[in-house]
Design a protein around this motif. Structure first.
Motif, short mmCIF file in Angstrom:
data_model
loop_
_atom_site.label_atom_id
_atom_site.label_comp_id
_atom_site.label_asym_id
_atom_site.label_seq_id
_atom_site.Cartn_x
_atom_site.Cartn_y
_atom_site.Cartn_z
N LEU A 69 0.84 -1.20 0.00
CA LEU A 69 0.00 0.00 0.00
C LEU A 69 0.87 1.25 0.00
CD1 LEU A 69 -2.76 1.45 0.34
CD2 LEU A 69 -2.39 1.26 2.79
N HIS A 70 1.89 1.24 0.83
CA HIS A 70 2.80 2.39 0.89
C HIS A 70 3.53 2.58 -0.45
CE1 HIS A 70 5.67 5.31 2.29
NE2 HIS A 70 6.65 4.53 1.87
N GLY A 71 4.01 1.50 -1.02
CA GLY A 71 4.71 1.59 -2.30
C GLY A 71 3.84 2.12 -3.42
N THR A 72 2.61 1.65 -3.45
CA THR A 72 1.67 2.11 -4.48
C THR A 72 1.33 3.58 -4.29
OG1 THR A 72 0.74 -0.12 -4.62
CG2 THR A 72 -0.58 1.68 -5.54
N ALA A 73 1.07 3.97 -3.06
CA ALA A 73 0.76 5.38 -2.78
C ALA A 73 1.95 6.27 -3.13
CB ALA A 73 0.37 5.55 -1.33
N TYR A 74 3.14 5.81 -2.85
CA TYR A 74 4.36 6.56 -3.17
C TYR A 74 4.48 6.78 -4.68
CZ TYR A 74 9.42 7.51 -3.39
OH TYR A 74 10.65 8.05 -3.64
N LEU A 75 4.25 5.73 -5.45
CA LEU A 75 4.33 5.86 -6.91
C LEU A 75 3.23 6.75 -7.46
CD1 LEU A 75 5.26 2.20 -7.90
CD2 LEU A 75 6.74 4.22 -7.87
N ILE A 76 2.03 6.67 -6.89
CA ILE A 76 0.93 7.53 -7.34
C ILE A 76 1.25 9.00 -7.05
CG2 ILE A 76 -1.48 8.15 -6.92
CD1 ILE A 76 -2.03 5.15 -6.59
N VAL A 77 1.84 9.27 -5.89
CA VAL A 77 2.22 10.64 -5.54
C VAL A 77 3.22 11.19 -6.56
CG1 VAL A 77 3.57 12.00 -3.88
CG2 VAL A 77 1.69 10.58 -3.09
N ILE A 78 4.22 10.39 -6.89
CA ILE A 78 5.22 10.85 -7.86
C ILE A 78 4.58 11.07 -9.23
CG2 ILE A 78 7.29 10.14 -9.12
CD1 ILE A 78 8.22 8.79 -6.53
N ALA A 79 3.74 10.14 -9.67
CA ALA A 79 3.10 10.27 -10.98
C ALA A 79 2.14 11.45 -11.02
CB ALA A 79 2.36 8.98 -11.33
N ALA A 80 1.34 11.62 -9.98
CA ALA A 80 0.37 12.72 -9.95
C ALA A 80 1.07 14.07 -9.89
CB ALA A 80 -0.58 12.56 -8.77
N THR A 81 2.16 14.15 -9.16
CA THR A 81 2.89 15.40 -9.08
C THR A 81 3.58 15.73 -10.40
OG1 THR A 81 3.28 14.99 -6.74
CG2 THR A 81 4.62 16.68 -7.76
N SER A 82 4.11 14.73 -11.06
CA SER A 82 4.81 15.00 -12.32
C SER A 82 3.85 15.39 -13.44
CB SER A 82 5.65 13.80 -12.73
OG SER A 82 4.83 12.71 -13.02
N THR A 83 2.59 15.02 -13.33
CA THR A 83 1.62 15.41 -14.36
C THR A 83 0.87 16.69 -14.02
OG1 THR A 83 -0.10 14.02 -13.38
CG2 THR A 83 1.27 13.03 -15.10
N ALA A 84 1.03 17.19 -12.82
CA ALA A 84 0.33 18.42 -12.42
C ALA A 84 0.98 19.62 -13.08
CB ALA A 84 0.34 18.58 -10.91
N PRO A 85 0.22 20.43 -13.80
CA PRO A 85 0.83 21.58 -14.47
C PRO A 85 1.34 22.63 -13.49
CG PRO A 85 -1.55 21.54 -14.84
CD PRO A 85 -1.19 20.29 -14.10
N SER A 86 0.73 22.71 -12.31
CA SER A 86 1.16 23.72 -11.35
C SER A 86 2.45 23.33 -10.63
CB SER A 86 0.06 23.97 -10.33
OG SER A 86 -0.27 22.76 -9.67
N ALA A 87 2.93 22.10 -10.82
CA ALA A 87 4.15 21.65 -10.17
C ALA A 87 5.38 21.84 -11.03
CB ALA A 87 4.02 20.17 -9.79
N ALA A 88 5.21 22.40 -12.21
CA ALA A 88 6.31 22.47 -13.17
C ALA A 88 7.48 23.29 -12.66
CB ALA A 88 5.81 23.04 -14.49
N SER A 89 7.26 24.47 -12.16
CA SER A 89 8.37 25.33 -11.78
C SER A 89 8.48 25.55 -10.28
CB SER A 89 8.21 26.70 -12.46
OG SER A 89 7.04 27.32 -11.99
N THR A 90 7.75 24.78 -9.51
CA THR A 90 7.73 25.03 -8.07
C THR A 90 8.71 24.19 -7.27
OG1 THR A 90 6.03 23.39 -7.67
CG2 THR A 90 5.29 25.62 -8.14
N GLY A 91 9.28 23.18 -7.87
CA GLY A 91 10.14 22.27 -7.13
C GLY A 91 9.36 21.18 -6.43
N ALA A 92 8.07 21.11 -6.69
CA ALA A 92 7.23 20.10 -6.04
C ALA A 92 7.56 18.70 -6.52
CB ALA A 92 5.75 20.41 -6.29
N ARG A 93 8.03 18.59 -7.74
CA ARG A 93 8.36 17.26 -8.27
C ARG A 93 9.50 16.62 -7.48
NH1 ARG A 93 7.74 18.92 -14.55
NH2 ARG A 93 5.47 18.89 -14.56
N TRP A 94 10.48 17.40 -7.10
CA TRP A 94 11.59 16.86 -6.31
C TRP A 94 11.12 16.53 -4.90
CZ3 TRP A 94 15.56 15.13 -8.74
CH2 TRP A 94 15.93 15.68 -9.96
#
Length: 93
Positions: free
Chosen positions: A35-60
């Motif tokens: 469950l933790h691994g899946t949630a971790y991967l979803i967080v990374i995928a959702a953040t990388s596709t969010a347009p508002s995360a592009a220049s904020t450093g949220a992806r890192w």
């Protein structure tokens, strides 16, 4: 989706850490680990596709295990709130 996944990531991380520090029950690790691994991967995928995360450093920030989703959400929220013009309160005149 990012909000739900980051909550699940943090909660599952807390359960896994608590289990490790106390009883180290194999059944808890077997159930909560994926469950933790899946949630971790979803967080990374959702953040990388969010347009508002592009220049904020949220992806890192999303790549930090356990609390990365919450850090990314906070960064995105602060960035989007900072870009909005201030609103006037109706009582201010």
């Amino acid at each position: 989706m990012l909000r739900i996944a980051s909550g699940a990531e943090t909660a599952s991380f807390a359960v896994l850490l608590g289990n490790l520090l106390t009883t180290h029950t194999q059944a808890i690790t077997t159930l909560v680990g994926p469950l933790h691994g899946t949630a971790y991967l979803i967080v990374i995928a959702a953040t990388s596709t969010a347009p508002s995360a592009a220049s904020t450093g949220a992806r890192w920030r999303a790549a930090i295990p356990g609390v990365g989703g919450l850090l990314a959400l906070r960064r995105i929220h602060l960035r989007t709130r900072g870009n909005q013009p201030p609103t006037r309160n109706a009582q201010e005149g």
